[in-house]
Enzyme design. Structure first.
Site, PDB file in Angstrom:
ATOM      1  CG  HIS A 190      31.130  -6.371  42.797  1.00  0.00           C
ATOM      2  ND1 HIS A 190      31.811  -7.379  43.418  1.00  0.00           N
ATOM      3  CD2 HIS A 190      31.637  -6.313  41.536  1.00  0.00           C
ATOM      4  CE1 HIS A 190      32.681  -7.920  42.585  1.00  0.00           C
ATOM      5  NE2 HIS A 190      32.594  -7.278  41.434  1.00  0.00           N
ATOM      6  CE  LYS A 216      -7.715 -16.029  16.400  1.00  0.00           C
ATOM      7  NZ  LYS A 216      -9.047 -15.375  16.444  1.00  0.00           N
ATOM      8  CB  THR A 255      -0.884   0.064   1.266  1.00  0.00           C
ATOM      9  OG1 THR A 255      -0.027   0.174   2.421  1.00  0.00           O
ATOM     10  CG2 THR A 255      -1.744  -1.163   1.412  1.00  0.00           C
TER      11      THR A 255
END
Length: 500
Positions: A264, A137, A34
């Site tokens: 750390h 889906k 499109t």
């Protein structure tokens, strides 16, 4: 395995798409498209079927409606192993769509760039999420791509597998597509709720080399370019990011020239001095052993003299708001050394922590104290108050149980991550002794109350003259009375700073 024979492509971001389109053409895939994407494909010299040839409708309502049609969605949702579906698709001349490549209008980018609600609303995609969800889906039969970063991934699969994909691959693409839709819907919802809080997972995703350990996978959601300009060094690792965050959170507490060393996530050296160089030298002296391989952070410009001093040790990351040109020349001598110019502080309102089968969310630990209650045997002096304020902020950024010993705005001993407060104090005193610090006249901060007076007694024996703690123990008076009996200062803040 399923072979891709047809594809529907309609995307906003076309960079990187050309190579995939050409490959689809080489593999004899029929392409439907499109608008601008159709023109893009045609300019590549690749045949393309306009979607309006299927729908018999042009793009209408200013582009709001162009793909919302049974001929499009039937081709995506039709089950290829359902005879009724196949018969209906044949009856209505609906072609099968084996591949859907669709991304979404840039809603978040539009919100970030304008307050014009009309413009923002026009960037709420309708057809895009619908096509993505339809393809995801029906992933048993359809491949769906919902982001431009997947173009190269699919191209690699199609080249290697001669145009075919496996069910596992289609399912993996579907999961990512659902994630894209979820993040998109969340961003729209947040906008309409005028929410100041942004969930972490609707941000840009970055796959990291590995996590805390090499066998762990890791991802980062966010845009580091908003905060830093990386001037040198390798890619930041998971552990680097954790320490960088700790460093940035610490340094924002201070306005005077301050240098800190993080190891750390705990601060192992920090000092405040008149110059950046003096701040560095003093911070390093606090614990030169732990500084090895640490993350360094400063709130002033790194000059050449400081750079030359820093250059003598091994460190992972250096963060500062600016670097002098000759300082950068020195620091860039090691190509893997990460140099980050801090552009702005993170603008976050909440912290997240995953645990059990959910996520904990909490507000930030902001502030230093809610009250300044002089509870000891005497008032604090001006110098002691400065050191106590400094020590309390440092303690806030150490793992609990936390103790910080400070003298002249230098961290001279610290204990953190211990299972008892007295152990943390022992650790901090031993650290001070290890590097030959005289604790006479030093101050102590504790992130939580003293349950007994043993910490105060041990601190006093080591030379500590002033204490700061939140209070709140049923035995607060034991420590207070000891201070009164021994002419020691104690400040109660009313604000606990646990950091688990």
């Amino acid at each position: 395995m399923k072979k891709i024979q047809s594809a529907l492509i309609s995307v906003f971001y076309k960079d990187g798409l050309d190579s995939l389109v050409k490959l689809l053409h080489e593999q004899n895939v029929t392409i439907y498209s499109t608008g601008g994407t159709q023109q893009f494909i045609e300019k590549l010299g690749v045949p393309v079927v306009p979607v309006e040839n299927l729908t018999s409708y042009p793009s209408i309502l200013g582009g709001r409606v162009k793909t919302l049609h049974p001929s499009v969605f039937g081709g995506i949702l039709g089950k290829r192993d359902d005879n009724q579906h196949l018969a209906e698709m044949k009856q209505y001349n609906i072609p099968e769509m084996d591949l859907v490549i669709v991304d979404l209008y840039p809603f978040e980018e539009t919100v970030a760039s304008t307050t014009d609600e009309k413009a923002i609303i026009e960037k709420i995609d309708i057809g895009g999420p619908s096509m993505i969800r339809a393809g995801a889906k029906n992933h048993k039969d359809v491949v769906v791509l919902a982001a431009k970063k997947e173009y190269a991934v699919l191209e690699g699969i199609l080249r290697e597998q001669k145009g075919e994909t496996s069910y596992e691959q289609r399912r993996a693409f579907a999961i990512k597509a659902f994630d894209v839709c979820t993040a998109y819907d969340t961003a729209i919802s947040n906008y309409f709720h005028q929410s100041a809080v942004e969930t972490p997972f609707n941000k840009e995703e970055k796959i990291m080399r590995y996590g805390e350990n090499p066998h762990q996978s890791a991802r980062f959601f966010g845009n580091l370019d908003e905060l830093f300009t990386q001037l040198n060094g390798k890619e930041l690792s998971y552990n680097n990011l954790v320490d960088v965050d700790a460093a940035v959170q610490l340094i924002k507490e201070f306005t005077d020239t301050t240098f800190a060393i993080i190891k750390h996530t705990n601060v192992c050296g920090v000092a405040q001095r008149a110059t950046v160089k003096d701040s560095w030298d003093t911070a390093l002296a606090g614990d030169p052993e732990s500084a090895f391989g640490g993350v360094l952070v400063c709130n002033g410009e790194i000059d050449k003299a400081t750079a030359e001093a820093i250059n003598e040790i091994f460190f992972e990351v250096l963060i500062a708001p600016s670097f002098a040109a000759d300082a950068l020349e020195v620091l860039k001598s090691k190509k893997n050394r990460i140099l980050l110019q801090l552009k702005q502080q993170p603008n976050v309102k909440e912290q997240y922590k995953s645990l059990l089968n959910g996520v904990l969310v909490q507000g930030l630990d902001e502030g230093n104290y809610t009250e300044w209650k002089e509870a000891g045997g005497r008032e604090t002096s001006a110098a002691e108050k400065d050191d106590l304020t400094f020590a309390n902020l440092i303690c806030k950024h150490l793992k609990s149980n936390a103790i910080a010993l400070v003298k002249n705005k230098q961290l001279v001993g610290k204990g953190c991550g211990q299972t008892s407060r007295i152990d943390s104090l022992r650790q901090s005193v031993e650290k001070a002794k290890q590097f030959n610090f005289d604790l006479n006249g030093a101050v102590m901060a504790s992130d939580a109350f003293f349950p007994f007076n043993d910490c105060v007694q041990m601190g006093h024996a080591a030379g500590i003259v002033a204490f700061i703690q939140p209070g709140g123990s049923i035995r607060d008076n034991d420590s207070i009375e000891y201070c009164k009996q021994n002419n020691l200062a104690m400040v109660i803040t009313g604000m606990r700073h646990f950091k688990h």
